[in-house]
Design an enzyme around this catalytic site. Structure first.
Site, mmCIF file in Angstrom:
data_model
loop_
_atom_site.group_PDB
_atom_site.id
_atom_site.type_symbol
_atom_site.label_atom_id
_atom_site.label_comp_id
_atom_site.label_asym_id
_atom_site.label_seq_id
_atom_site.Cartn_x
_atom_site.Cartn_y
_atom_site.Cartn_z
ATOM 1 C CG HIS A 110 -2.261 0.857 1.026
ATOM 2 N ND1 HIS A 110 -2.279 1.859 0.322
ATOM 3 C CD2 HIS A 110 -3.688 0.799 1.746
ATOM 4 C CE1 HIS A 110 -3.424 2.574 0.155
ATOM 5 N NE2 HIS A 110 -4.261 1.755 1.306
ATOM 6 C CG HIS A 125 -5.653 5.708 -0.348
ATOM 7 N ND1 HIS A 125 -6.427 4.427 -0.346
ATOM 8 C CD2 HIS A 125 -5.580 5.861 -1.883
ATOM 9 C CE1 HIS A 125 -7.055 4.154 -1.623
ATOM 10 N NE2 HIS A 125 -6.705 5.153 -2.426
ATOM 11 C CE1 TYR A 136 -4.132 4.978 5.792
ATOM 12 C CE2 TYR A 136 -4.605 3.990 3.931
ATOM 13 C CZ TYR A 136 -5.077 4.563 4.832
ATOM 14 O OH TYR A 136 -6.226 4.497 5.152
#
Length: 371
Positions: free
Chosen positions: A179, A182, A184
């Site tokens: 990931h 977004h 993060y």
């Protein structure tokens, strides 16, 4: 030749039965110790008709946690729990990648077990995450002030990703998706507002992308590029309060893709059209294709028609669907047979995060074997 979502896709050892992916979606339904149990296994098993399932984000460490009741991938108990999940998917002929997650500053010590959240720099923006409420129960809580990772901790975090990837393969996953989107941790290193470092991990574009590239190289070396993927969101601004869009993130993302191309990843997954966003222009999609010769996946409110248009324009090789998979466990069957979809019940939005089988594994299926 016209491309359809239902065609098989193969590239450099990565192969799926159709080009429809189930997008990663946090559902917050773990058991004690943040272990995925039978209910989670039932949920993913129901949706094995997807060419590829990408699980909800699985934290790679305690400090990487940002949402309560999300299944981790860093303890033996969690690995054992995930083995219950991968088996029914494989028994039905499906494939499943786990999304490896470190939220960085988007967290609170009540979620991490008392550990202060970490980031590229000690910069906080107004933000809320799903965690324990002071009065009891769970809900949205304001994130805490993060501290900057040291260089030694950055190296240790790279290793945390490697260990998590190794654990994922032990648990039976076909691969991992990192990931990097977004707002993060990896995204926090990429963006100017959240990365104010002055060492080799901050300042220039090459420095800001260094951490992400090191993670991807290390994970690909551990489990193979064909079992490694990454999610990016250069046209989405999430986790940055009301700040303006990063003026360099789109150009920096192209540099990231050029650096990752030699790894021959399973795919790069672009998350689009959520939170605060601008539409990705076709000119940018063509730039991506020009410099990145490997599979591209897109996600973000696509329909069957718009997804196939992306395939036929040559801008994507797979299309991921999120909320339609929540309410339609047999989504691929319904799409292939032009059957109506179960609608998203926004009045029951509370069932998206936390709870029991209701709004999770009880949606009706039309596919004979699923029903």
């Amino acid at each position: 030749m016209t491309q359809t979502l239902f065609q098989r896709f193969e590239h450099n050892g990565f192969a799926v039965n159709n080009r429809i992916a189930m997008a990663p979606m946090t559902r917050s339904r773990t058991e004690t110790g943040d272990v995925p149990g039978q209910m989670v296994a039932n949920y993913y098993g129901q949706r094995a008709g997807a060419g590829l399932i990408i699980t909800e984000g699985a934290p790679i460490s305690a400090v990487g946690r940002g949402y309560s009741m999300t299944p981790g991938i860093y303890t033996p108990e969690q690995v054992a729990g995930w083995k219950q999940v991968t088996k029914p998917v494989h028994d039905k002929g499906g494939k499943i990648f786990i999304q490896l997650w470190h939220v960085g500053r988007r967290s609170h010590s009540s979620i991490t077990g008392g550990i202060q959240p970490v980031s590229a720099s000690d910069v906080k923006h107004a933000d809320k995450v799903f965690g324990p409420l002071p009065e009891g129960g769970f809900g949205m809580v304001e994130t805490e002030q993060p501290r900057a990772l040291t260089v030694e901790e950055i190296k240790a975090t790279v290793n945390d990703f490697v260990v998590a990837a190794r654990n994922a393969i032990e648990a039976g996953f076909d691969g991992v998706e990192i990931h990097g989107a977004h707002g993060y941790l990896l995204d926090q290193f990429l963006r100017i507002s959240s990365n104010q470092r002055t060492d080799q991990y901050g300042g220039s574009q090459d420095n800001r992308m260094r951490f992400l590239v090191e993670v991807m190289e290390a994970v690909a070396a551990e489990i193979g590029g064909h079992r490694t993927a990454i999610r990016l969101s250069p046209f989405v601004t999430e986790g940055y309060a009301d700040e303006a869009e990063d003026p360099e993130i789109t150009a920096l993302t192209l540099k990231v893709l050029k650096a990752l191309a030699p790894l021959q990843l399973a795919y790069v997954h672009f998350s689009e059209n959520i939170s605060r966003y601008t539409e990705m222009p076709d000119t940018y999609r063509q730039q991506v294709r020009d410099i990145y010769p490997h599979p591209i996946m897109v996600a973000g409110k696509y329909t069957q028609a718009s997804g196939e248009a992306m395939l036929n324009a040559g801008y994507a090789d797979m299309v991921a669907y999120g909320q339609p998979f929540i309410t339609n466990p047999d989504l691929v069957y319904r799409m292939a047979n032009n059957l109506p979809l179960n609608p998203v019940d926004y009045d029951a939005h509370a069932t998206f995060y936390g709870g029991d089988e209701r709004g999770y594994t009880d949606y009706p299926a039309l596919e004979p074997q699923s029903a």
